[in-house]
Enzyme design. Structure first.
Site, PDB file in Angstrom:
ATOM      1  N   TRP A 181       0.869  -1.292   0.195  1.00  0.00           N
ATOM      2  CA  TRP A 181      -0.043  -0.060   0.117  1.00  0.00           C
ATOM      3  C   TRP A 181       1.044   1.341   0.122  1.00  0.00           C
ATOM      4  O   TRP A 181       1.913   1.216   0.545  1.00  0.00           O
ATOM      5  CB  TRP A 181      -0.902  -0.146   1.239  1.00  0.00           C
ATOM      6  CG  TRP A 181      -1.602   1.276   1.278  1.00  0.00           C
ATOM      7  CD1 TRP A 181      -2.744   1.889   0.676  1.00  0.00           C
ATOM      8  CD2 TRP A 181      -1.565   2.528   1.945  1.00  0.00           C
ATOM      9  NE1 TRP A 181      -3.175   2.905   0.700  1.00  0.00           N
ATOM     10  CE2 TRP A 181      -2.394   3.739   1.752  1.00  0.00           C
ATOM     11  CE3 TRP A 181      -0.564   2.759   2.988  1.00  0.00           C
ATOM     12  CZ2 TRP A 181      -2.316   4.960   2.189  1.00  0.00           C
ATOM     13  CZ3 TRP A 181      -0.313   4.012   3.518  1.00  0.00           C
ATOM     14  CH2 TRP A 181      -1.233   4.924   3.121  1.00  0.00           C
ATOM     15  N   GLU A 222      -3.076  -2.754  -2.772  1.00  0.00           N
ATOM     16  CA  GLU A 222      -4.123  -2.396  -1.807  1.00  0.00           C
ATOM     17  C   GLU A 222      -4.679  -0.726  -2.480  1.00  0.00           C
ATOM     18  O   GLU A 222      -3.747   0.053  -2.427  1.00  0.00           O
ATOM     19  CB  GLU A 222      -3.807  -2.336  -0.361  1.00  0.00           C
ATOM     20  CG  GLU A 222      -4.963  -1.479   0.450  1.00  0.00           C
ATOM     21  CD  GLU A 222      -4.554  -1.568   1.847  1.00  0.00           C
ATOM     22  OE1 GLU A 222      -3.627  -1.944   2.342  1.00  0.00           O
ATOM     23  OE2 GLU A 222      -5.675  -1.296   2.610  1.00  0.00           O
ATOM     24  N   LYS A 224      -7.160   2.621  -2.679  1.00  0.00           N
ATOM     25  CA  LYS A 224      -7.700   3.361  -1.573  1.00  0.00           C
ATOM     26  C   LYS A 224      -8.561   4.656  -2.389  1.00  0.00           C
ATOM     27  O   LYS A 224      -8.004   4.864  -3.558  1.00  0.00           O
ATOM     28  CB  LYS A 224      -6.833   3.986  -0.620  1.00  0.00           C
ATOM     29  CG  LYS A 224      -7.186   4.733   0.666  1.00  0.00           C
ATOM     30  CD  LYS A 224      -6.303   4.916   1.605  1.00  0.00           C
ATOM     31  CE  LYS A 224      -6.641   5.734   2.865  1.00  0.00           C
ATOM     32  NZ  LYS A 224      -5.668   5.685   3.899  1.00  0.00           N
ATOM     33  N   ASP A 255      -9.831  -3.146   1.374  1.00  0.00           N
ATOM     34  CA  ASP A 255      -9.832  -2.591   2.625  1.00  0.00           C
ATOM     35  C   ASP A 255     -10.972  -2.094   2.693  1.00  0.00           C
ATOM     36  O   ASP A 255     -11.670  -1.255   2.021  1.00  0.00           O
ATOM     37  CB  ASP A 255      -8.858  -1.471   2.756  1.00  0.00           C
ATOM     38  CG  ASP A 255      -8.794  -0.819   4.156  1.00  0.00           C
ATOM     39  OD1 ASP A 255      -7.748  -1.070   4.788  1.00  0.00           O
ATOM     40  OD2 ASP A 255      -9.818  -0.419   4.499  1.00  0.00           O
ATOM     41  N   HIS A 258     -12.051   1.710   2.436  1.00  0.00           N
ATOM     42  CA  HIS A 258     -11.294   2.201   1.310  1.00  0.00           C
ATOM     43  C   HIS A 258     -12.036   2.734   0.191  1.00  0.00           C
ATOM     44  O   HIS A 258     -11.874   2.857  -0.779  1.00  0.00           O
ATOM     45  CB  HIS A 258     -10.005   1.565   0.966  1.00  0.00           C
ATOM     46  CG  HIS A 258      -8.768   1.803   1.906  1.00  0.00           C
ATOM     47  ND1 HIS A 258      -7.533   1.475   1.456  1.00  0.00           N
ATOM     48  CD2 HIS A 258      -8.815   2.373   3.003  1.00  0.00           C
ATOM     49  CE1 HIS A 258      -6.765   1.579   2.537  1.00  0.00           C
ATOM     50  NE2 HIS A 258      -7.373   2.328   3.479  1.00  0.00           N
ATOM     51  N   HIS A 282      -8.839  -6.233   4.232  1.00  0.00           N
ATOM     52  CA  HIS A 282      -8.475  -5.808   5.472  1.00  0.00           C
ATOM     53  C   HIS A 282     -10.105  -5.465   6.111  1.00  0.00           C
ATOM     54  O   HIS A 282     -10.764  -4.424   5.751  1.00  0.00           O
ATOM     55  CB  HIS A 282      -7.870  -4.459   4.821  1.00  0.00           C
ATOM     56  CG  HIS A 282      -6.218  -4.817   5.086  1.00  0.00           C
ATOM     57  ND1 HIS A 282      -5.375  -3.887   4.822  1.00  0.00           N
ATOM     58  CD2 HIS A 282      -5.624  -5.815   5.008  1.00  0.00           C
ATOM     59  CE1 HIS A 282      -4.284  -4.166   4.721  1.00  0.00           C
ATOM     60  NE2 HIS A 282      -4.416  -5.295   4.909  1.00  0.00           N
ATOM     61  N   ASP A 290     -12.436   8.687   8.463  1.00  0.00           N
ATOM     62  CA  ASP A 290     -11.340   7.464   8.708  1.00  0.00           C
ATOM     63  C   ASP A 290     -11.798   6.289   8.125  1.00  0.00           C
ATOM     64  O   ASP A 290     -13.085   5.702   8.570  1.00  0.00           O
ATOM     65  CB  ASP A 290     -11.311   7.842  10.265  1.00  0.00           C
ATOM     66  CG  ASP A 290     -10.370   6.834  10.991  1.00  0.00           C
ATOM     67  OD1 ASP A 290      -9.297   7.029  10.333  1.00  0.00           O
ATOM     68  OD2 ASP A 290     -10.554   6.037  11.658  1.00  0.00           O
ATOM     69  N   ASP A 292     -10.167   3.685   9.655  1.00  0.00           N
ATOM     70  CA  ASP A 292      -9.392   2.829  10.306  1.00  0.00           C
ATOM     71  C   ASP A 292     -10.042   2.686  12.122  1.00  0.00           C
ATOM     72  O   ASP A 292      -9.080   2.655  12.941  1.00  0.00           O
ATOM     73  CB  ASP A 292      -7.990   3.189  10.585  1.00  0.00           C
ATOM     74  CG  ASP A 292      -7.304   3.084   9.040  1.00  0.00           C
ATOM     75  OD1 ASP A 292      -7.057   2.028   8.670  1.00  0.00           O
ATOM     76  OD2 ASP A 292      -6.957   4.211   8.546  1.00  0.00           O
ATOM     77  N   ASP A 322      -7.191  -4.448   9.862  1.00  0.00           N
ATOM     78  CA  ASP A 322      -6.389  -3.240   9.504  1.00  0.00           C
ATOM     79  C   ASP A 322      -6.936  -1.948  10.247  1.00  0.00           C
ATOM     80  O   ASP A 322      -8.003  -1.259   9.539  1.00  0.00           O
ATOM     81  CB  ASP A 322      -6.259  -2.937   8.181  1.00  0.00           C
ATOM     82  CG  ASP A 322      -5.345  -1.899   7.753  1.00  0.00           C
ATOM     83  OD1 ASP A 322      -4.843  -1.314   8.868  1.00  0.00           O
ATOM     84  OD2 ASP A 322      -5.343  -1.163   6.649  1.00  0.00           O
TER      85      ASP A 322
HETATM   86  C1  RNT Z   1      -3.731   2.591   4.629  1.00  0.00           C
HETATM   87  C2  RNT Z   1      -3.852   1.297   4.217  1.00  0.00           C
HETATM   88  C3  RNT Z   1      -2.980   0.202   5.046  1.00  0.00           C
HETATM   89  C4  RNT Z   1      -2.401   0.601   6.118  1.00  0.00           C
HETATM   90  C5  RNT Z   1      -1.586  -0.454   6.846  1.00  0.00           C
HETATM   91  C6  RNT Z   1      -0.824   0.305   8.211  1.00  0.00           C
HETATM   92  O1  RNT Z   1      -5.056   3.405   4.274  1.00  0.00           O
HETATM   93  O2  RNT Z   1      -5.085   0.631   4.761  1.00  0.00           O
HETATM   94  O3  RNT Z   1      -3.222  -0.970   4.589  1.00  0.00           O
HETATM   95  O4  RNT Z   1      -3.599   0.970   7.067  1.00  0.00           O
HETATM   96  O5  RNT Z   1      -0.537  -0.816   6.026  1.00  0.00           O
HETATM   97 ZN    ZN Z   2      -5.618  -1.542   4.721  1.00  0.00          ZN
END
Ligand code: RNT
Ligand code: ZN
Length: 415
Positions: A181, A222, A224, A255, A258, A282, A290, A292, A322
Site C-alpha cells: 500500500w 491495496e 484507496k 480494505d 477504502h 482488510h 476515517d 481505521d 487493519d
Molecule cells: C492505509 C492502508 C494500509 C495501512 C497499513 C498500516 O490506508 O489501509 O493497509 O493501514 O498498511
Molecule cells: Zn488497509
C-alpha cells in the site's frame, strides 16, 4: 463428541446446520492481527518519522517502548483469541540494533526477533513494505514519484519486503501475504492524473519482476479512495489496482474502509474473484473520513464475511485486520477485532446457505427472506461461549478483565 448443549445444537440441526462442524471449520481459518494497532503505527526504527503517513489519534497510556514490550502486549492479545491467528508485520518494525540500515536494505535478519517469536508460538507472519513515515516519502509520493531516484528507493524496499516475506514463509512453513500500500496522491485537483499511474504501473512491474518463491509468498496490492492530504486524487485507486492485480494475477486487497462512505465490499468478492486469484480482506470500520476504526460486529462486517463464507471463497480470501486506535487500550482494541472477525465467521458458518440457495432457485423469495430473519434469533452467543471455553480463552464477560489486570501491572512501568 459435541462441545455444545443439546438445546443449542438442536436449534441449528432443525435448519440442517451442524454447529460442531462449524466450530471445526472456524478453527482452521487464520485471522491476521496487525502489529501496528499496538503502538499507533510508530514502528521500531527509532528517531523521528517524517513524511506522509497515517495518523492514529488518542493518547491512551501504556504504549510499548520497544520490541520486547510490543511482543509482550501482542502475546496477551493472542492469548485472548481462540482459533488460528497470525501476526501482520510492517517493515517499520525492523530491529536493526546499533546499525543504521535504510529500508531498501532490510533483510529477514532485521526481523530475527520476530521470526524467533513467531516460530516459538507456531504462528505465521504476514508482511508489508512501509512506504510512509520516511524522509523519502516526505512529499507524499513513493512508487509514483516523478523523481526516479525516489521511485527506485521504494522499488528496492518493496523487493526487499517480498524477500523478507519469502524468508518468513520458508522458516515458519506458512505462506506470507505481502501487501503493498502506498500513500501517493494529491490534496487538490491534479492537472495530470495519468503520469503518476503510468509511473506506478512501471514501478510495480519492477517490484514483481524480482523472483520469489510463490509457495512462500503471496503478493497483494491495496487500493484507496482518498486519504488525509490526498483527498482529490490517489494514484493507487480501486480501478488501477483491480486492473493491475488481474494483469499480474496477484491478490487484490479490499480494505473495507477504502470506498465511498456508503459503499461496502460485500458485493465485490463474487466479481473480482472471477478475474484475480485471491483477495486480501482488510477488516476495519470506516467512520466518516476515517478508514481505521476498531472492528465491531456491525452489519457491514457480517455481510462481507457472510459473503466470503456463503460464496465459497474462504480458500481464496485472506483475512487481516487493519485499524489503529490510540484512544482506548490498544491491546483490547486488537483482541476485540480478532474476536469480532471470528464471531462474524462463526455466524456465517452457522448459516444454512444451501437452504437459502434452494429457496432462491425455486423462486421462493418469501421463504428466503423469512429464513434470513429467523437466523437472528438463534442462540449464536451460546455457541461462541462454548467455543471460547473449549479453546481455553476467556468468555465475553471476562477477557477484558485480563487486559485490565495487565494494564494495572505493566503500564505504570512505561512512563
Ligand atoms: C492505509 C492502508 C494500509 C495501512 C497499513 C498500516 O490506508 O489501509 O493497509 O493501514 O498498511
Ligand atoms: Zn488497509
Amino acid at each position: 463428541m459435541s462441545l455444545l448443549p443439546d438445546s443449542v445444537s438442536s436449534r441449528y440441526a432443525e435448519l440442517g446446520v451442524d454447529a460442531d462442524h462449524a466450530l471445526e471449520r472456524l478453527t482452521s481459518i487464520p485471522v491476521s492481527m496487525p502489529c501496528w494497532q499496538f503502538d499507533d503505527v510508530t514502528g521500531l526504527e527509532g528517531g523521528h518519522l517524517e513524511g506522509a503517513g497515517i495518523a492514529a489519534t488518542g493518547n491512551y497510556p501504556g504504549k510499548p517502548r520497544n520490541g520486547d514490550e510490543l511482543r509482550q502486549d501482542i502475546d496477551l492479545a493472542l492469548r485472548l483469541c481462540p482459533g488460528t491467528t497470525r501476526l501482520n508485520l510492517h517493515a517499520c518494525y525492523a530491529e536493526t540494533g546499533p546499525e543504521t540500515v535504510d529500508r531498501d536494505a532490510y533483510t529477514a535478519e532485521h526481523f530475527a526477533n520476530w521470526l524467533d517469536w513467531a516460530a516459538d508460538r507456531h504462528i505465521g507472519l504476514d508482511f508489508n513494505p512501509t512506504c510512509f513515515s520516511h524522509r523519502q516519502a516526505a512529499d507524499g509520493f513513493t512508487l509514483s514519484h516523478r523523481d526516479s531516484h525516489v521511485r527506485e528507493f521504494w522499488i528496492r524496499h518493496c523487493q526487499a519486503s517480498r524477500n523478507i516475506g519469502e524468508a518468513f514463509g520458508t522458516r515458519l512453513g506458512s505462506r506470507s501475504t505481502v501487501n503493498v500500500w502506498i500513500p501517493d496522491g494529491y490534496k487538490d485537483v491534479p492537472a495530470d492524473r495519468t503520469g503518476p499511474r503510468v509511473r506506478l504501473a512501471s514501478a510495480l512491474d519492477q517490484v514483481f519482476a524480482s523472483e520469489v518463491d510463490r509457495t512462500f509468498v503471496e503478493d497483494a496490492v491495496e487500493s484507496k479512495l482518498f486519504g488525509i492530504g490526498s483527498e482529490a486524487y490517489v494514484t493507487g485507486s480501486f480501478e488501477f489496482y483491480y486492473g493491475y492485480a488481474m494483469k499480474q494475477q496477484i491478490l487484490l486487497c479490499l480494505d473495507a474502509g477504502h470506498f465511498h462512505p456508503t459503499e461496502t465490499i460485500t458485493d465485490k468478492f463474487s466479481s473480482v474473484l472471477m478475474f484475480v486469484p485471491g483477495v486480501l480482506c482488510h477488516l476495519t470500520r470506516g467512520l466518516r473520513w476515517d478508514s481505521d476504526h476498531v472492528l465491531v460486529l456491525d452489519d457491514a462486517t457480517k455481510a462481507a464475511i457472510g459473503e466470503i463464507v456463503g460464496g465459497g471463497y474462504l480458500d481464496r480470501v485472506r483475512l487481516g485486520l487493519d485499524y489503529f486506535d490510540a484512544s482506548i487500550n490498544r491491546i483490547a482494541a486488537a483482541a476485540l477485532g480478532v474476536r469480532t472477525t471470528q464471531k462474524a465467521l462463526l455466524q456465517a458458518l452457522l448459516t444454512p446457505f444451501s437452504t437459502l440457495k434452494e429457496y432462491e432457485t425455486a423462486g421462493d423469495f418469501t421463504a428466503r427472506l423469512c429464513l434470513m430473519e429467523q437466523l437472528h434469533s438463534l442462540p449464536f452467543g451460546d455457541v461462541w461461549e462454548a467455543y471460547c471455553s473449549h479453546q481455553d480463552v476467556p468468555s465475553e464477560s471476562y477477557w477484558l478483565q485480563e487486559v485490565k489486570r495487565y494494564e494495572a501491572e505493566e503500564f505504570g512501568k512505561r512512563v
